[in-house]
Design a protein around this motif. Structure first.
Motif, short mmCIF file in Angstrom:
data_model
loop_
_atom_site.label_atom_id
_atom_site.label_comp_id
_atom_site.label_asym_id
_atom_site.label_seq_id
_atom_site.Cartn_x
_atom_site.Cartn_y
_atom_site.Cartn_z
N UNK A 1 6.90 -26.44 -14.50
CA UNK A 1 7.18 -28.00 -14.32
C UNK A 1 5.92 -28.60 -15.00
N UNK A 2 4.83 -28.18 -14.52
CA UNK A 2 3.71 -28.80 -14.83
C UNK A 2 3.12 -28.92 -16.34
N UNK B 1 21.44 -33.13 -17.96
CA UNK B 1 21.59 -33.26 -16.44
C UNK B 1 22.46 -32.24 -15.84
N UNK C 1 4.68 -34.53 -7.38
CA UNK C 1 5.25 -34.80 -8.78
C UNK C 1 5.26 -36.41 -8.94
N UNK D 1 11.27 -29.31 -12.79
CA UNK D 1 11.09 -28.23 -11.61
C UNK D 1 12.44 -27.94 -11.01
N UNK D 2 13.43 -28.57 -10.98
CA UNK D 2 14.58 -28.09 -10.35
C UNK D 2 15.64 -27.04 -11.43
N UNK E 1 18.57 -36.76 -5.65
CA UNK E 1 18.43 -37.06 -7.13
C UNK E 1 19.37 -38.02 -7.34
N UNK F 1 7.64 -20.39 -5.06
CA UNK F 1 8.17 -21.39 -6.41
C UNK F 1 6.91 -21.41 -7.30
N UNK G 1 5.55 -36.78 -20.23
CA UNK G 1 5.43 -37.21 -19.10
C UNK G 1 6.70 -37.45 -18.31
N UNK G 2 7.82 -37.61 -18.99
CA UNK G 2 8.99 -37.81 -18.31
C UNK G 2 9.94 -36.72 -18.48
N UNK H 1 7.08 -41.49 -13.64
CA UNK H 1 6.42 -42.20 -14.56
C UNK H 1 7.30 -43.25 -14.81
N UNK I 1 5.25 -45.25 -19.17
CA UNK I 1 4.11 -43.70 -18.68
C UNK I 1 3.20 -44.09 -17.85
N UNK J 1 13.86 -24.06 -11.10
CA UNK J 1 14.18 -23.04 -9.74
C UNK J 1 15.32 -22.17 -9.98
N UNK K 1 5.59 -31.59 -18.00
CA UNK K 1 5.14 -32.83 -17.98
C UNK K 1 3.70 -33.07 -18.72
N UNK L 1 5.07 -29.58 -3.87
CA UNK L 1 4.24 -30.13 -4.98
C UNK L 1 4.56 -31.61 -5.13
N UNK M 1 9.33 -29.28 -3.24
CA UNK M 1 9.01 -27.76 -3.29
C UNK M 1 7.49 -27.74 -2.98
N UNK N 1 26.57 -31.12 -10.22
CA UNK N 1 26.23 -31.01 -8.76
C UNK N 1 27.15 -29.89 -8.25
N UNK O 1 13.98 -38.09 -10.35
CA UNK O 1 14.63 -36.89 -11.20
C UNK O 1 15.00 -35.81 -10.24
N UNK O 2 14.73 -35.79 -9.07
CA UNK O 2 15.06 -34.56 -8.07
C UNK O 2 14.74 -35.15 -6.80
N UNK P 1 6.51 -24.22 -10.48
CA UNK P 1 5.76 -25.07 -10.49
C UNK P 1 4.93 -25.28 -11.57
N UNK Q 1 11.03 -33.56 -16.26
CA UNK Q 1 10.89 -33.22 -14.92
C UNK Q 1 11.72 -31.79 -14.93
#
Lengths: 73, 373
Positions: free
Chosen positions: B334-335, B198, A40, B347-348, A63, B327, B342-343, A43, A27, B351, B338, A38, A36, B201, A8-9, B331, B345
């Motif tokens: 992001x946590x 998504x 991650x 984080x990016x 990514x 960051x 769970x899926x 899943x 999962x 940022x 999740x 951290x 970063x 780029x 994912x990143x 973070x 993400x």
């Protein structure tokens, strides 16, 4: 059917918890990517059997890189 | 003979110690302890803690105007506006604006999360009677940006510099504790589950053009932000142009590390017993915390507001990432994403508002400087 597990990143693979041939459930914690400063957990996207693992611990991934392929019936 | 001995005793510092000084040692040692044992912002809280101890040693004269060693660090490093901009040079070289450029609308979240800065500013001035200059310095703590806080304090309220810097860095270290309850209060589980589409780029050309255009627009808009903004953007240009890798690495490693040493010690040394042991200090810490909380909240509310107006929903957690503790805030977001799914993400995506928040805080500091200097 094959399901791709993608990153994912961008980051660095630091831990892989699955092996080829393992049966996995949605999962489950498949592997861990560090980004970063951290960790991650990545899943597993669906129930099935691990068909291929495309990375190893220490690899840097971008990514959308394919990390593993999960085979489902 | 006895007379000589007694004169010798009076040349030592022991006889000039005051309870206030010893109390300040305890504060300095506490910061060192938190840095070593808990890992709270060790790069800054460790030298700041040591600087506090040094500044409270009688007869040492380290902060004596004109002659003291730490006074010189302070005068020529901070008062002359050299060190905070050099820190920003390093931060610019470390910052990837890609996630922000991928979704430019997230810039609004970085601006939204500065709300606490202004709310705390008005609260400090109107409710607690701080002067406008002091109130601005306290408010900027809510921007969660250490060097900007130090920069603004050195211009507007030098007597509060040490306290505000310690408040800013402590709360940054506590972001993972301060933010989650506020976020939970203001968002629903369904909102936290929103998966972001998504991101596109971002090409190399865009990343090179951004610091060039950014520096022109931001400095024309808020000229007083120039010292920090210019260094931030040139550092980023070093990073993205890929042709001056040596300058890029020097800015983000050696130079940043060196100036961090010369920042921490004198910041700590401004905290002598006289300056620090006043009842204002407790209000500064409370208002700083309030500013942090309010910034988190306004960031989330701006994200929710954007969701009302636009068809593509954004995850309101990203609003909290506008608090520019880079960051850490991203973070935390992001946590929490999740935890909800769970899926997911984030984080990016987080940022983006996070680095936009840095620009937002520098701009807020520039506005205060323009109006209050």
């Amino acid at each position: 059917m094959q399901h791709k597990m993608v990153a994912p990143m961008a980051g660095k693979v630091i831990q892989i918890n699955i092996n080829v041939g393992d049966s996995v459930e949605e999962d489950d914690e498949g592997l861990v990517i560090e980004a970063m400063k951290m960790e991650t957990p990545i899943f597993v996207p669906c129930n099935g059997v691990v068909g291929q693992i495309k990375v190893k611990a220490g690899d840097n991934v971008e990514e959308d890189d394919v990390l593993a392929v999960i085979e489902t019936e | 003979m006895i007379e000589k001995l007694s004169t010798l005793i009076f040349t030592t510092g022991f006889v000039y110690l005051t309870p206030g000084m010893v109390f300040m040692w305890l504060i300095g040692l506490t910061l060192i302890f938190l840095a070593v044992a808990k890992g709270y912002e060790p790069l800054l809280l460790l030298p700041i803690g040591f600087g506090i101890v040094l500044a409270n040693l009688p007869l040492a004269g380290l902060m004596e105007p004109e002659t003291g060693l730490l006074w010189k660090f302070y005068e020529y490093g901070i008062h002359w506006e050299i060190i905070p901009p050099l820190i920003f040079l390093g931060l610019g070289a470390l910052t990837d604006f890609g996630p922000m450029l991928a979704r430019p609308s997230l810039i609004f979240l970085g601006a939204g999360a500065q709300g606490g800065v202004y709310i705390a500013f008005f609260a400090a001035h109107l409710l607690l009677g701080f002067s406008l200059q002091e109130a601005a310095t306290i408010g900027i703590i809510g921007g969660a940006d250490g060097p900007t806080t130090i920069f603004l304090a050195s211009k507007l309220a030098p007597h509060m510099l040490g306290t505000c810097a310690v408040a800013a860095y402590s709360y940054m270290a506590l972001v993972p504790i301060i933010m989650p309850p506020i976020i939970k209060l203001l968002t629903t589980a369904t909102e936290r589950k929103i998966v972001m589409p998504k991101a596109r780029k971002v090409g190399r050309l865009e990343k090179i053009v951004f610091p060039l255009v950014g520096v022109l627009v931001m400095i024309l808009l808020v000229p007083a932000s120039a010292p920090l903004m210019s260094m931030f953007m040139v550092g980023n240009l070093f990073r993205e142009c890929k042709v001056v890798e040596r300058l890029n690495l020097a800015a983000q490693n050696e130079l940043l590390n060196i100036v961090t040493i010369f920042l921490g010690l004198p910041v700590g040394a401004t905290m002598n017993a006289q300056n620090f042991l006043r009842k204002d200090v407790i209000f500064i810490f409370i208002l700083g915390l309030f500013a942090f909380i309010a910034s988190t909240a306004t960031g989330i509310l701006v994200a929710k507001g954007m969701n009302l107006l636009s068809k593509t929903k954004i995850n309101p957690l990203l609003g909290a990432a506008g608090v520019s503790a880079v960051p850490m805030a991203a973070r935390v977001v992001h946590k929490m994403g999740q935890q909800a799914d769970k899926k997911n993400y984030l984080l990016m995506y987080a940022m983006g508002p996070n680095v936009a928040g840095v620009i937002g805080t520098v701009t807020a500091a520039g506005i205060f400087l323009t109006l209050l200097k």
